[in-house]
Design a protein around this motif. Structure first.
Motif, short mmCIF file in Angstrom:
data_model
loop_
_atom_site.label_atom_id
_atom_site.label_comp_id
_atom_site.label_asym_id
_atom_site.label_seq_id
_atom_site.Cartn_x
_atom_site.Cartn_y
_atom_site.Cartn_z
N TYR A 69 -52.52 -41.32 -51.32
CA TYR A 69 -53.55 -40.35 -51.69
C TYR A 69 -54.85 -41.05 -52.05
CZ TYR A 69 -56.09 -37.09 -54.70
OH TYR A 69 -57.07 -36.33 -55.30
N ARG A 100 -52.16 -35.47 -51.61
CA ARG A 100 -52.11 -35.04 -53.02
C ARG A 100 -50.91 -34.15 -53.25
NH1 ARG A 100 -54.70 -36.01 -58.12
NH2 ARG A 100 -54.08 -34.26 -59.43
N TYR A 156 -58.14 -30.56 -55.31
CA TYR A 156 -57.42 -31.69 -54.74
C TYR A 156 -56.36 -31.24 -53.72
CZ TYR A 156 -59.41 -34.34 -58.63
OH TYR A 156 -60.26 -34.92 -59.52
#
Length: 728
Positions: A69, A100, A156
């Protein structure tokens, strides 16, 4: 050769050494197998090593998801996630959202699988740190990381993440082999809110719902767990640059493991104590069975022999009884075994029988020596041995100790015509004497007497009267005479001794040879003690009454009777027993100051038939036989037992007395009174009528020679004595 034999290991030592070696080996093997089970890491049932590997593996996997990530650019530049809280809007945004989502799912998967359930260690706290960020922005680093790590942020995840309500449904699987518990709502909210708790340079959240969330000033890990109750796990699959950029910290609550380890340690201590104690008991059991118990038994037997040497005979019987019980138990155990086990058992038993332990041999030797001591020294010897052994502090024997004055009944039995038997039988005379001795000793013992000495054809017997009440002395006096009566009966009934009646050598020397004994009985004082020197001692009675008894026995042959009894002996007897005896003379005995009246007990031994078939004993058990004999002996001492009544109750005694009529005893008594009063002519005429059975011509027959005299021995003896003085 002799030195090597002396230094050879004994069978007891070898057996004890072998058994100790085997038990040590078994104990070591048990310890090697059991001891690892008290360590959580090596316990086969717990398998905690697997749990520890899963936590480490999970930390590494989680870091790899984070690295995907937010990868590290280079050593001088921070990753993009640490530069700005907002992700860059570029072509890689979709990939970062997926990464994520994968990271958050991996984190939740790790948390769900380690926060509870059946694990020995539970995840307690999750946190992260960035040394590079802390160095660049020290005041904002913890807050920045806390916001960055908050789960479920749309900026995210975009559309890739899981909603809070979907967590349990995605990670909790009721059908799994290992149950996964759902997270509490409070814990879920901690993960979806800003991580603010600071511990050990990391910022994070507690995972356990019961744990309080502290602010920036405190740490739930240190507040709730002691150092020994927590364990940390960090990812290892990272380099130094990555370690400076970002790192995870997982704190595990190991209180259950610590308690388990403490319990296992206590169990280990208990097991060691138990194993050592069991080993000590096992070693002690071997030492006790092979050494201590036999030694204690030997000491007990020596104490018994020291207190009463005659008890050695009873000890032999008890040992025989113990061996019989062991043998019976062994047979019973063998009967319940299979064929193979029987062969193994018999092999072991045969080995034990062929190679007995030295302690067992020594114990049996003590019993045998004690028995020989009792047999060799007799009752008087037992008293002497007892006095020498009690309270002695030295091993030396002092034969010069003073004797002891006692009151006794002295009896002497002598085999008649023994010189002829010795000349004819030669070496076999020992067997002849022993057969007679067996009868003499057995009868005397049955009537509570003791044989003091065997001298060739002579047997000296005693009945101790000292310290006994008058009634007991009277009973023993009756039994002393009765024992000699029983000897007469048993000798003449004996099938073994009857063989000598037909021995040609004996018949050539003695017409109508029969095994006969003469007896003398007297009472008085005697000194008992050890006579001899340091080379040889004998237990003896010294007394002038002993010589008197010997002369009475010798005179019995002259009077033609079985036994002569002194008036001092008759004074001890009961009135009923005195009536059975006959006063036959009043004589002076050499060595005795005053004249002595002598009595006899008339017995016709020829009336008894030889027992041709010996009755089988009720039992062949030597222990029971001695018990029966002791019970029979003790019955004679009972107050209701009248010894004189045996003459009317026992067939043998009745037969031996049938020959003598009451008229014979009346006539002899009257004749003897005249004889003792000096009226010898009247005594002569009355003695001429003293036939055992009544005769029609008594008083009318003319007596012209000794051939016409009655056959009664005392009568003939008195008539010959008076004839020397022409009956005046």
């Amino acid at each position: 050769g002799a030195a090597a034999a002396a230094a050879a290991e004994t069978r007891v030592g070898k057996k004890l050494s072998d058994m100790t070696t085997r038990r040590v080996i078994i104990l070591v093997l048990v310890m090697l197998f059991v001891m690892p089970q008290f360590a959580p890491s090596t316990n086969m049932a717990l398998g905690i090593d697997e749990f520890l590997q899963s936590s480490q593996f999970g930390a590494d996997v989680l870091y790899q998801r984070w690295r995907s990530y937010c990868p590290t650019a280079n050593s001088s530049t921070s990753p993009w996630c640490l530069q700005s809280p907002d992700p860059p809007a570029d072509a890689a945004q979709g990939r970062r959202q997926v990464s994520r989502s994968v990271f958050e799912q991996a984190l939740l998967h790790f948390v769900y699988n380690h926060h509870g359930g059946g694990f020995a260690q539970q995840l307690f706290w999750v946190g992260a740190s960035s040394p590079r960020l802390a160095a660049q922005r020290p005041d904002e680093a913890f807050g920045y990381l806390g916001e960055l790590l908050r789960l479920g942020q749309k900026r995210y995840l975009g559309k890739s993440g899981l909603a809070l309500e979907e967590w349990d449904g995605h990670f909790v699987r009721p059908g799994w082999d290992t149950a996964v518990e759902p997270l509490s709502q409070a814990v879920k909210e901690r993960f979806t809110h800003k991580w603010e708790e600071r511990c050990e340079g990391f910022v994070g959240v507690p995972v356990q719902p019961s744990t309080e969330v502290f602010d920036k000033t405190a740490c739930s890990t240190t507040e709730s767990l002691r150092c020994a109750e927590r364990e940390f796990s960090v990812p290892f699959s990272l380099n130094r640059d990555e370690e400076q950029d970002f790192g995870f910290l997982f704190t595990f609550d190991i209180r259950a493991t610590s308690q388990m380890e403490a319990s296992l340690n206590m169990l280990q201590t208990i097991f060691i104590c138990f194993a050592v104690g069991l080993g000590a008991m096992s070693f002690s059991k071997d030492a006790n069975e092979l050494l201590l118990y036999p030694i204690e038994r030997m000491i007990a037997k020596m104490e018994t022999i020291k207190d009463n040497p005659l008890e050695a005979m009873r000890l032999g019987d008890l040992e025989y009884r113990r061996e019989e019980l062991i043998q019976a138990g062994r047979k019973e155990e063998l009967a319940q075994m299979g064929r193979c086990w029987k062969l193994i058992y018999r092999y072991k038993y045969m080995k034990k029988t062929k190679e007995p332990m030295e302690t067992i041999m020594l114990e049996k030797t003590i019993i045998k020596l004690g028995g020989l001591l009792a047999l060799g020294f007799g009752e008087v010897g037992a008293e002497i041995v007892g006095r020498h052994m009690q309270g002695s502090t030295t091993a030396s024997v002092n034969p010069s100790s003073p004797g002891q004055k006692v009151s006794v009944v002295i009896g002497i039995a002598t085999i008649r015509d023994f010189n002829h038997a010795l000349t004819v039988l030669k070496e076999r005379v020992v067997l002849f004497v022993n057969k007679v001795a067996e009868i003499v000793h057995g009868c005397v013992d049955d009537y509570h007497g003791a044989t003091n000495k065997n001298v060739g054809d002579c047997f000296m017997t005693v009945w101790r009267l000292s310290a006994l009440p008058p009634e007991r002395q009277k009973k023993l006096a009756d039994m002393a005479i009765m024992s000699f009566v029983r000897i007469v009966a048993e000798v003449n009934k004996s099938r073994v001794l009857s063989v000598y009646r037909e021995h040609p050598g004996l018949l050539q020397r003695v017409q109508g040879f029969r095994v006969q004994l003469g007896f003398g009985l007297h009472s008085g004082w005697a000194i008992e003690g050890a006579i001899g020197s340091e080379y040889k001692i004998d237990a003896e009675y010294l007394s002038p009454h002993l010589q008197t008894t010997s002369r009475l026995q010798t005179a019995a042959t002259s009077y033609g009777v079985w036994m002569l009894v002194s008036h001092r002996m008759m004074d001890l007897c009961s009135e009923d027993f005195v009536r059975l005896c006959r006063l036959i003379d009043h004589v002076r005995v050499v060595g005795v100051r005053h004249p002595m009246r002598v009595y006899t007990l008339d017995l016709d031994a020829e009336a008894l038939q030889v027992v041709t078939k010996v009755a089988e004993p009720a039992t062949r058990n030597r222990f029971k036989i001695r018990q029966i004999r002791e019970a029979r002996k003790n019955e004679k001492l009972l107050e209701e037992c009248n010894i004189s009544e045996f003459f009317s109750e026992e067939d043998d005694l009745v037969k031996m007395r049938e020959k003598y009529s009451k008229e014979f005893f009346y006539r002899f008594s009257m004749a003897y009174r005249n004889y003792e009063a000096g009226e010898w002519l009247a005594a002569r005429d009355m003695f001429h009528t003293c036939h055992y059975a009544p005769r029609a011509d008594i008083g009318r027959a003319v007596i012209t020679s000794e051939a016409d005299w009655p056959s009664d021995g005392p009568t003939v003896m008195l008539l010959r004595f008076m004839k020397q003085f022409d009956f005046e």
